[in-house]
Design an enzyme around this catalytic site. Structure first.
Site, PDB file in Angstrom:
ATOM      1  N   ASN A  31      16.168 -48.837 -16.162  1.00 36.59           N
ATOM      2  CA  ASN A  31      14.953 -49.869 -16.737  1.00 36.59           C
ATOM      3  C   ASN A  31      15.760 -51.443 -17.521  1.00 36.59           C
ATOM      4  OD1 ASN A  31      13.280 -50.878 -19.027  1.00 36.59           O
ATOM      5  ND2 ASN A  31      13.623 -49.325 -20.128  1.00 36.59           N
ATOM      6  N   TRP A  32      15.673 -51.864 -16.575  1.00 32.56           N
ATOM      7  CA  TRP A  32      16.971 -53.190 -17.973  1.00 32.56           C
ATOM      8  C   TRP A  32      16.313 -53.894 -19.261  1.00 32.56           C
ATOM      9  CZ3 TRP A  32      17.264 -56.628 -12.452  1.00 32.56           C
ATOM     10  CH2 TRP A  32      18.283 -56.479 -11.814  1.00 32.56           C
ATOM     11  N   LYS A  33      14.836 -53.124 -18.889  1.00 39.08           N
ATOM     12  CA  LYS A  33      14.596 -53.195 -20.357  1.00 39.08           C
ATOM     13  C   LYS A  33      14.634 -55.426 -20.149  1.00 39.08           C
ATOM     14  CE  LYS A  33      16.603 -49.709 -22.665  1.00 39.08           C
ATOM     15  NZ  LYS A  33      16.985 -48.534 -23.493  1.00 39.08           N
ATOM     16  N   HIS A  65       7.457 -46.386 -22.758  1.00 39.95           N
ATOM     17  CA  HIS A  65       8.249 -46.140 -22.666  1.00 39.95           C
ATOM     18  C   HIS A  65       8.995 -45.999 -25.222  1.00 39.95           C
ATOM     19  CE1 HIS A  65      12.034 -47.060 -24.208  1.00 39.95           C
ATOM     20  NE2 HIS A  65      12.517 -47.029 -22.316  1.00 39.95           N
ATOM     21  N   SER A  85      20.471 -42.251 -21.957  1.00 47.49           N
ATOM     22  CA  SER A  85      22.804 -42.579 -22.643  1.00 47.49           C
ATOM     23  C   SER A  85      23.359 -41.664 -21.230  1.00 47.49           C
ATOM     24  CB  SER A  85      23.340 -41.787 -24.114  1.00 47.49           C
ATOM     25  OG  SER A  85      22.330 -42.744 -24.367  1.00 47.49           O
TER      26      SER A  85
HETATM   27  C1  PEP Z   1      15.964 -46.143 -21.025  1.00 43.77           C
HETATM   28  O1  PEP Z   1      15.174 -47.167 -22.543  1.00 43.77           O
HETATM   29  O2  PEP Z   1      15.154 -45.460 -20.633  1.00 43.77           O
HETATM   30  C2  PEP Z   1      17.213 -45.497 -21.475  1.00 43.77           C
HETATM   31  C3  PEP Z   1      17.275 -44.167 -21.023  1.00 43.77           C
HETATM   32  O3  PEP Z   1      18.133 -45.842 -21.555  1.00 43.77           O
HETATM   33  P1  PEP Z   1      19.537 -45.697 -21.930  1.00 43.77           P
HETATM   34  O4  PEP Z   1      20.051 -45.399 -20.782  1.00 43.77           O
HETATM   35  O5  PEP Z   1      20.182 -47.041 -22.435  1.00 43.77           O
HETATM   36  O6  PEP Z   1      20.073 -44.762 -23.491  1.00 43.77           O
END
Ligand code: PEP
Length: 247
Positions: A8-10, A94, A210
């Protein structure tokens, strides 16, 4: 059931950055056939990603969609538009959509319904906030989110995947323990069996929050962790390729 490793690149990576990313990433994962690899770029990068992913073993997903087919919905994107761009999956609900953009469980239910009606496979995100966790409400929160999101869709649970993403673990560098994830994933599977006693077990439960190249393998060694949803660590092609191959 084939495992699903998703990025998920956001709101990161422009179209030209997407091109550079894929030039690096695709050769790194070209031999991976025993798991599904998914990239969810922002909308403006979908076109270039579609072109570059053609004929590859990596699938394309979107980060959001709207439930109406077309019309006066400024700023929204329909499922048909996404499908025409080769999008196969869409992330729905999300926590950033829920807590920054005010998406309710009821709205998420409408989006899921539209996805199922039109054959785009949703990845439904659920997860508790820190104060809910500290109050011992994790399972209750997850159950409520799931029951409302799946209301009217009880017979279709095999057509969706679910990401358990504790809000306090997202983007914080503070993941859940693999054991905590396993506990909630097993609970979600039990709940799905109650909601849909006929279910065939095709719903994958992904962990997100994370995940990085050092901990991905530990999550994937848990019996009910069927995949990962990766934010920050997916923005670097080497790091995401490492995660894809970490188990
Ligand atoms: C996410 O946004 O779905 C996510 C899991 O982010 P991160 O891996 O940065 O915690």
């Amino acid at each position: 059931m084939i495992k699903l490793i998703s990025a998920n690149w956001k709101m990161n990576l422009t179209p030209s950055q997407t091109e550079s990313y894929l030039e690096r990433f695709l050769p790194l994962v070209k031999d991976v056939t025993d798991r599904e690899v998914l990239l969810c770029p922002p909308f403006p990068s979908l076109c270039v990603a579609q072109r570059m992913l053609e004929g590859s073993n990596v699938r394309l997903g979107a980060q959001n969609c709207f439930y109406e087919k077309k019309g006066a919905f400024t700023g929204e994107v329909s499922i048909d538009m996404l499908k025409e761009l080769g999008v196969f999956y869409v992330i729905v609900g999300h926590s950033e959509r829920r807590w920054i953009f005010g998406e309710s469980d009821e709205l998420i239910n409408k989006k899921l319904t539209a996805c199922i009606e039109t054959g785009l496979r949703p990845i439904l995100c659920v997860g508790e906030r820190i104060e809910e966790r500290e109050a011992g409400l994790t399972l209750k929160v997850v159950e409520t989110q799931l029951r409302i999101a799946l209301s009217g869709l009880e017979a279709y649970t095999d057509s969706i995947d679910i990401a358990y993403e504790p809000v306090w673990a997202i983007g914080t560098g503070n993941p859940a323990t693999p054991e905590d994830a396993q506990f909630v994933h097993a609970f979600i599977k039990d709940l799905l069996s109650q909601i849909n006693p006929e279910r065939k077990g095709n719903t994958r439960i992904l962990y997100g929050g994370s995940v990085n190249p050092s901990n991905a393998g530990q999550f994937m060694s848990m019996g009910d962790v069927d995949g990962l949803l990766v934010g920050s660590s997916s923005l670097d092609p080497d790091s995401f390729a490492h995660i894809v191959k970490s188990f």
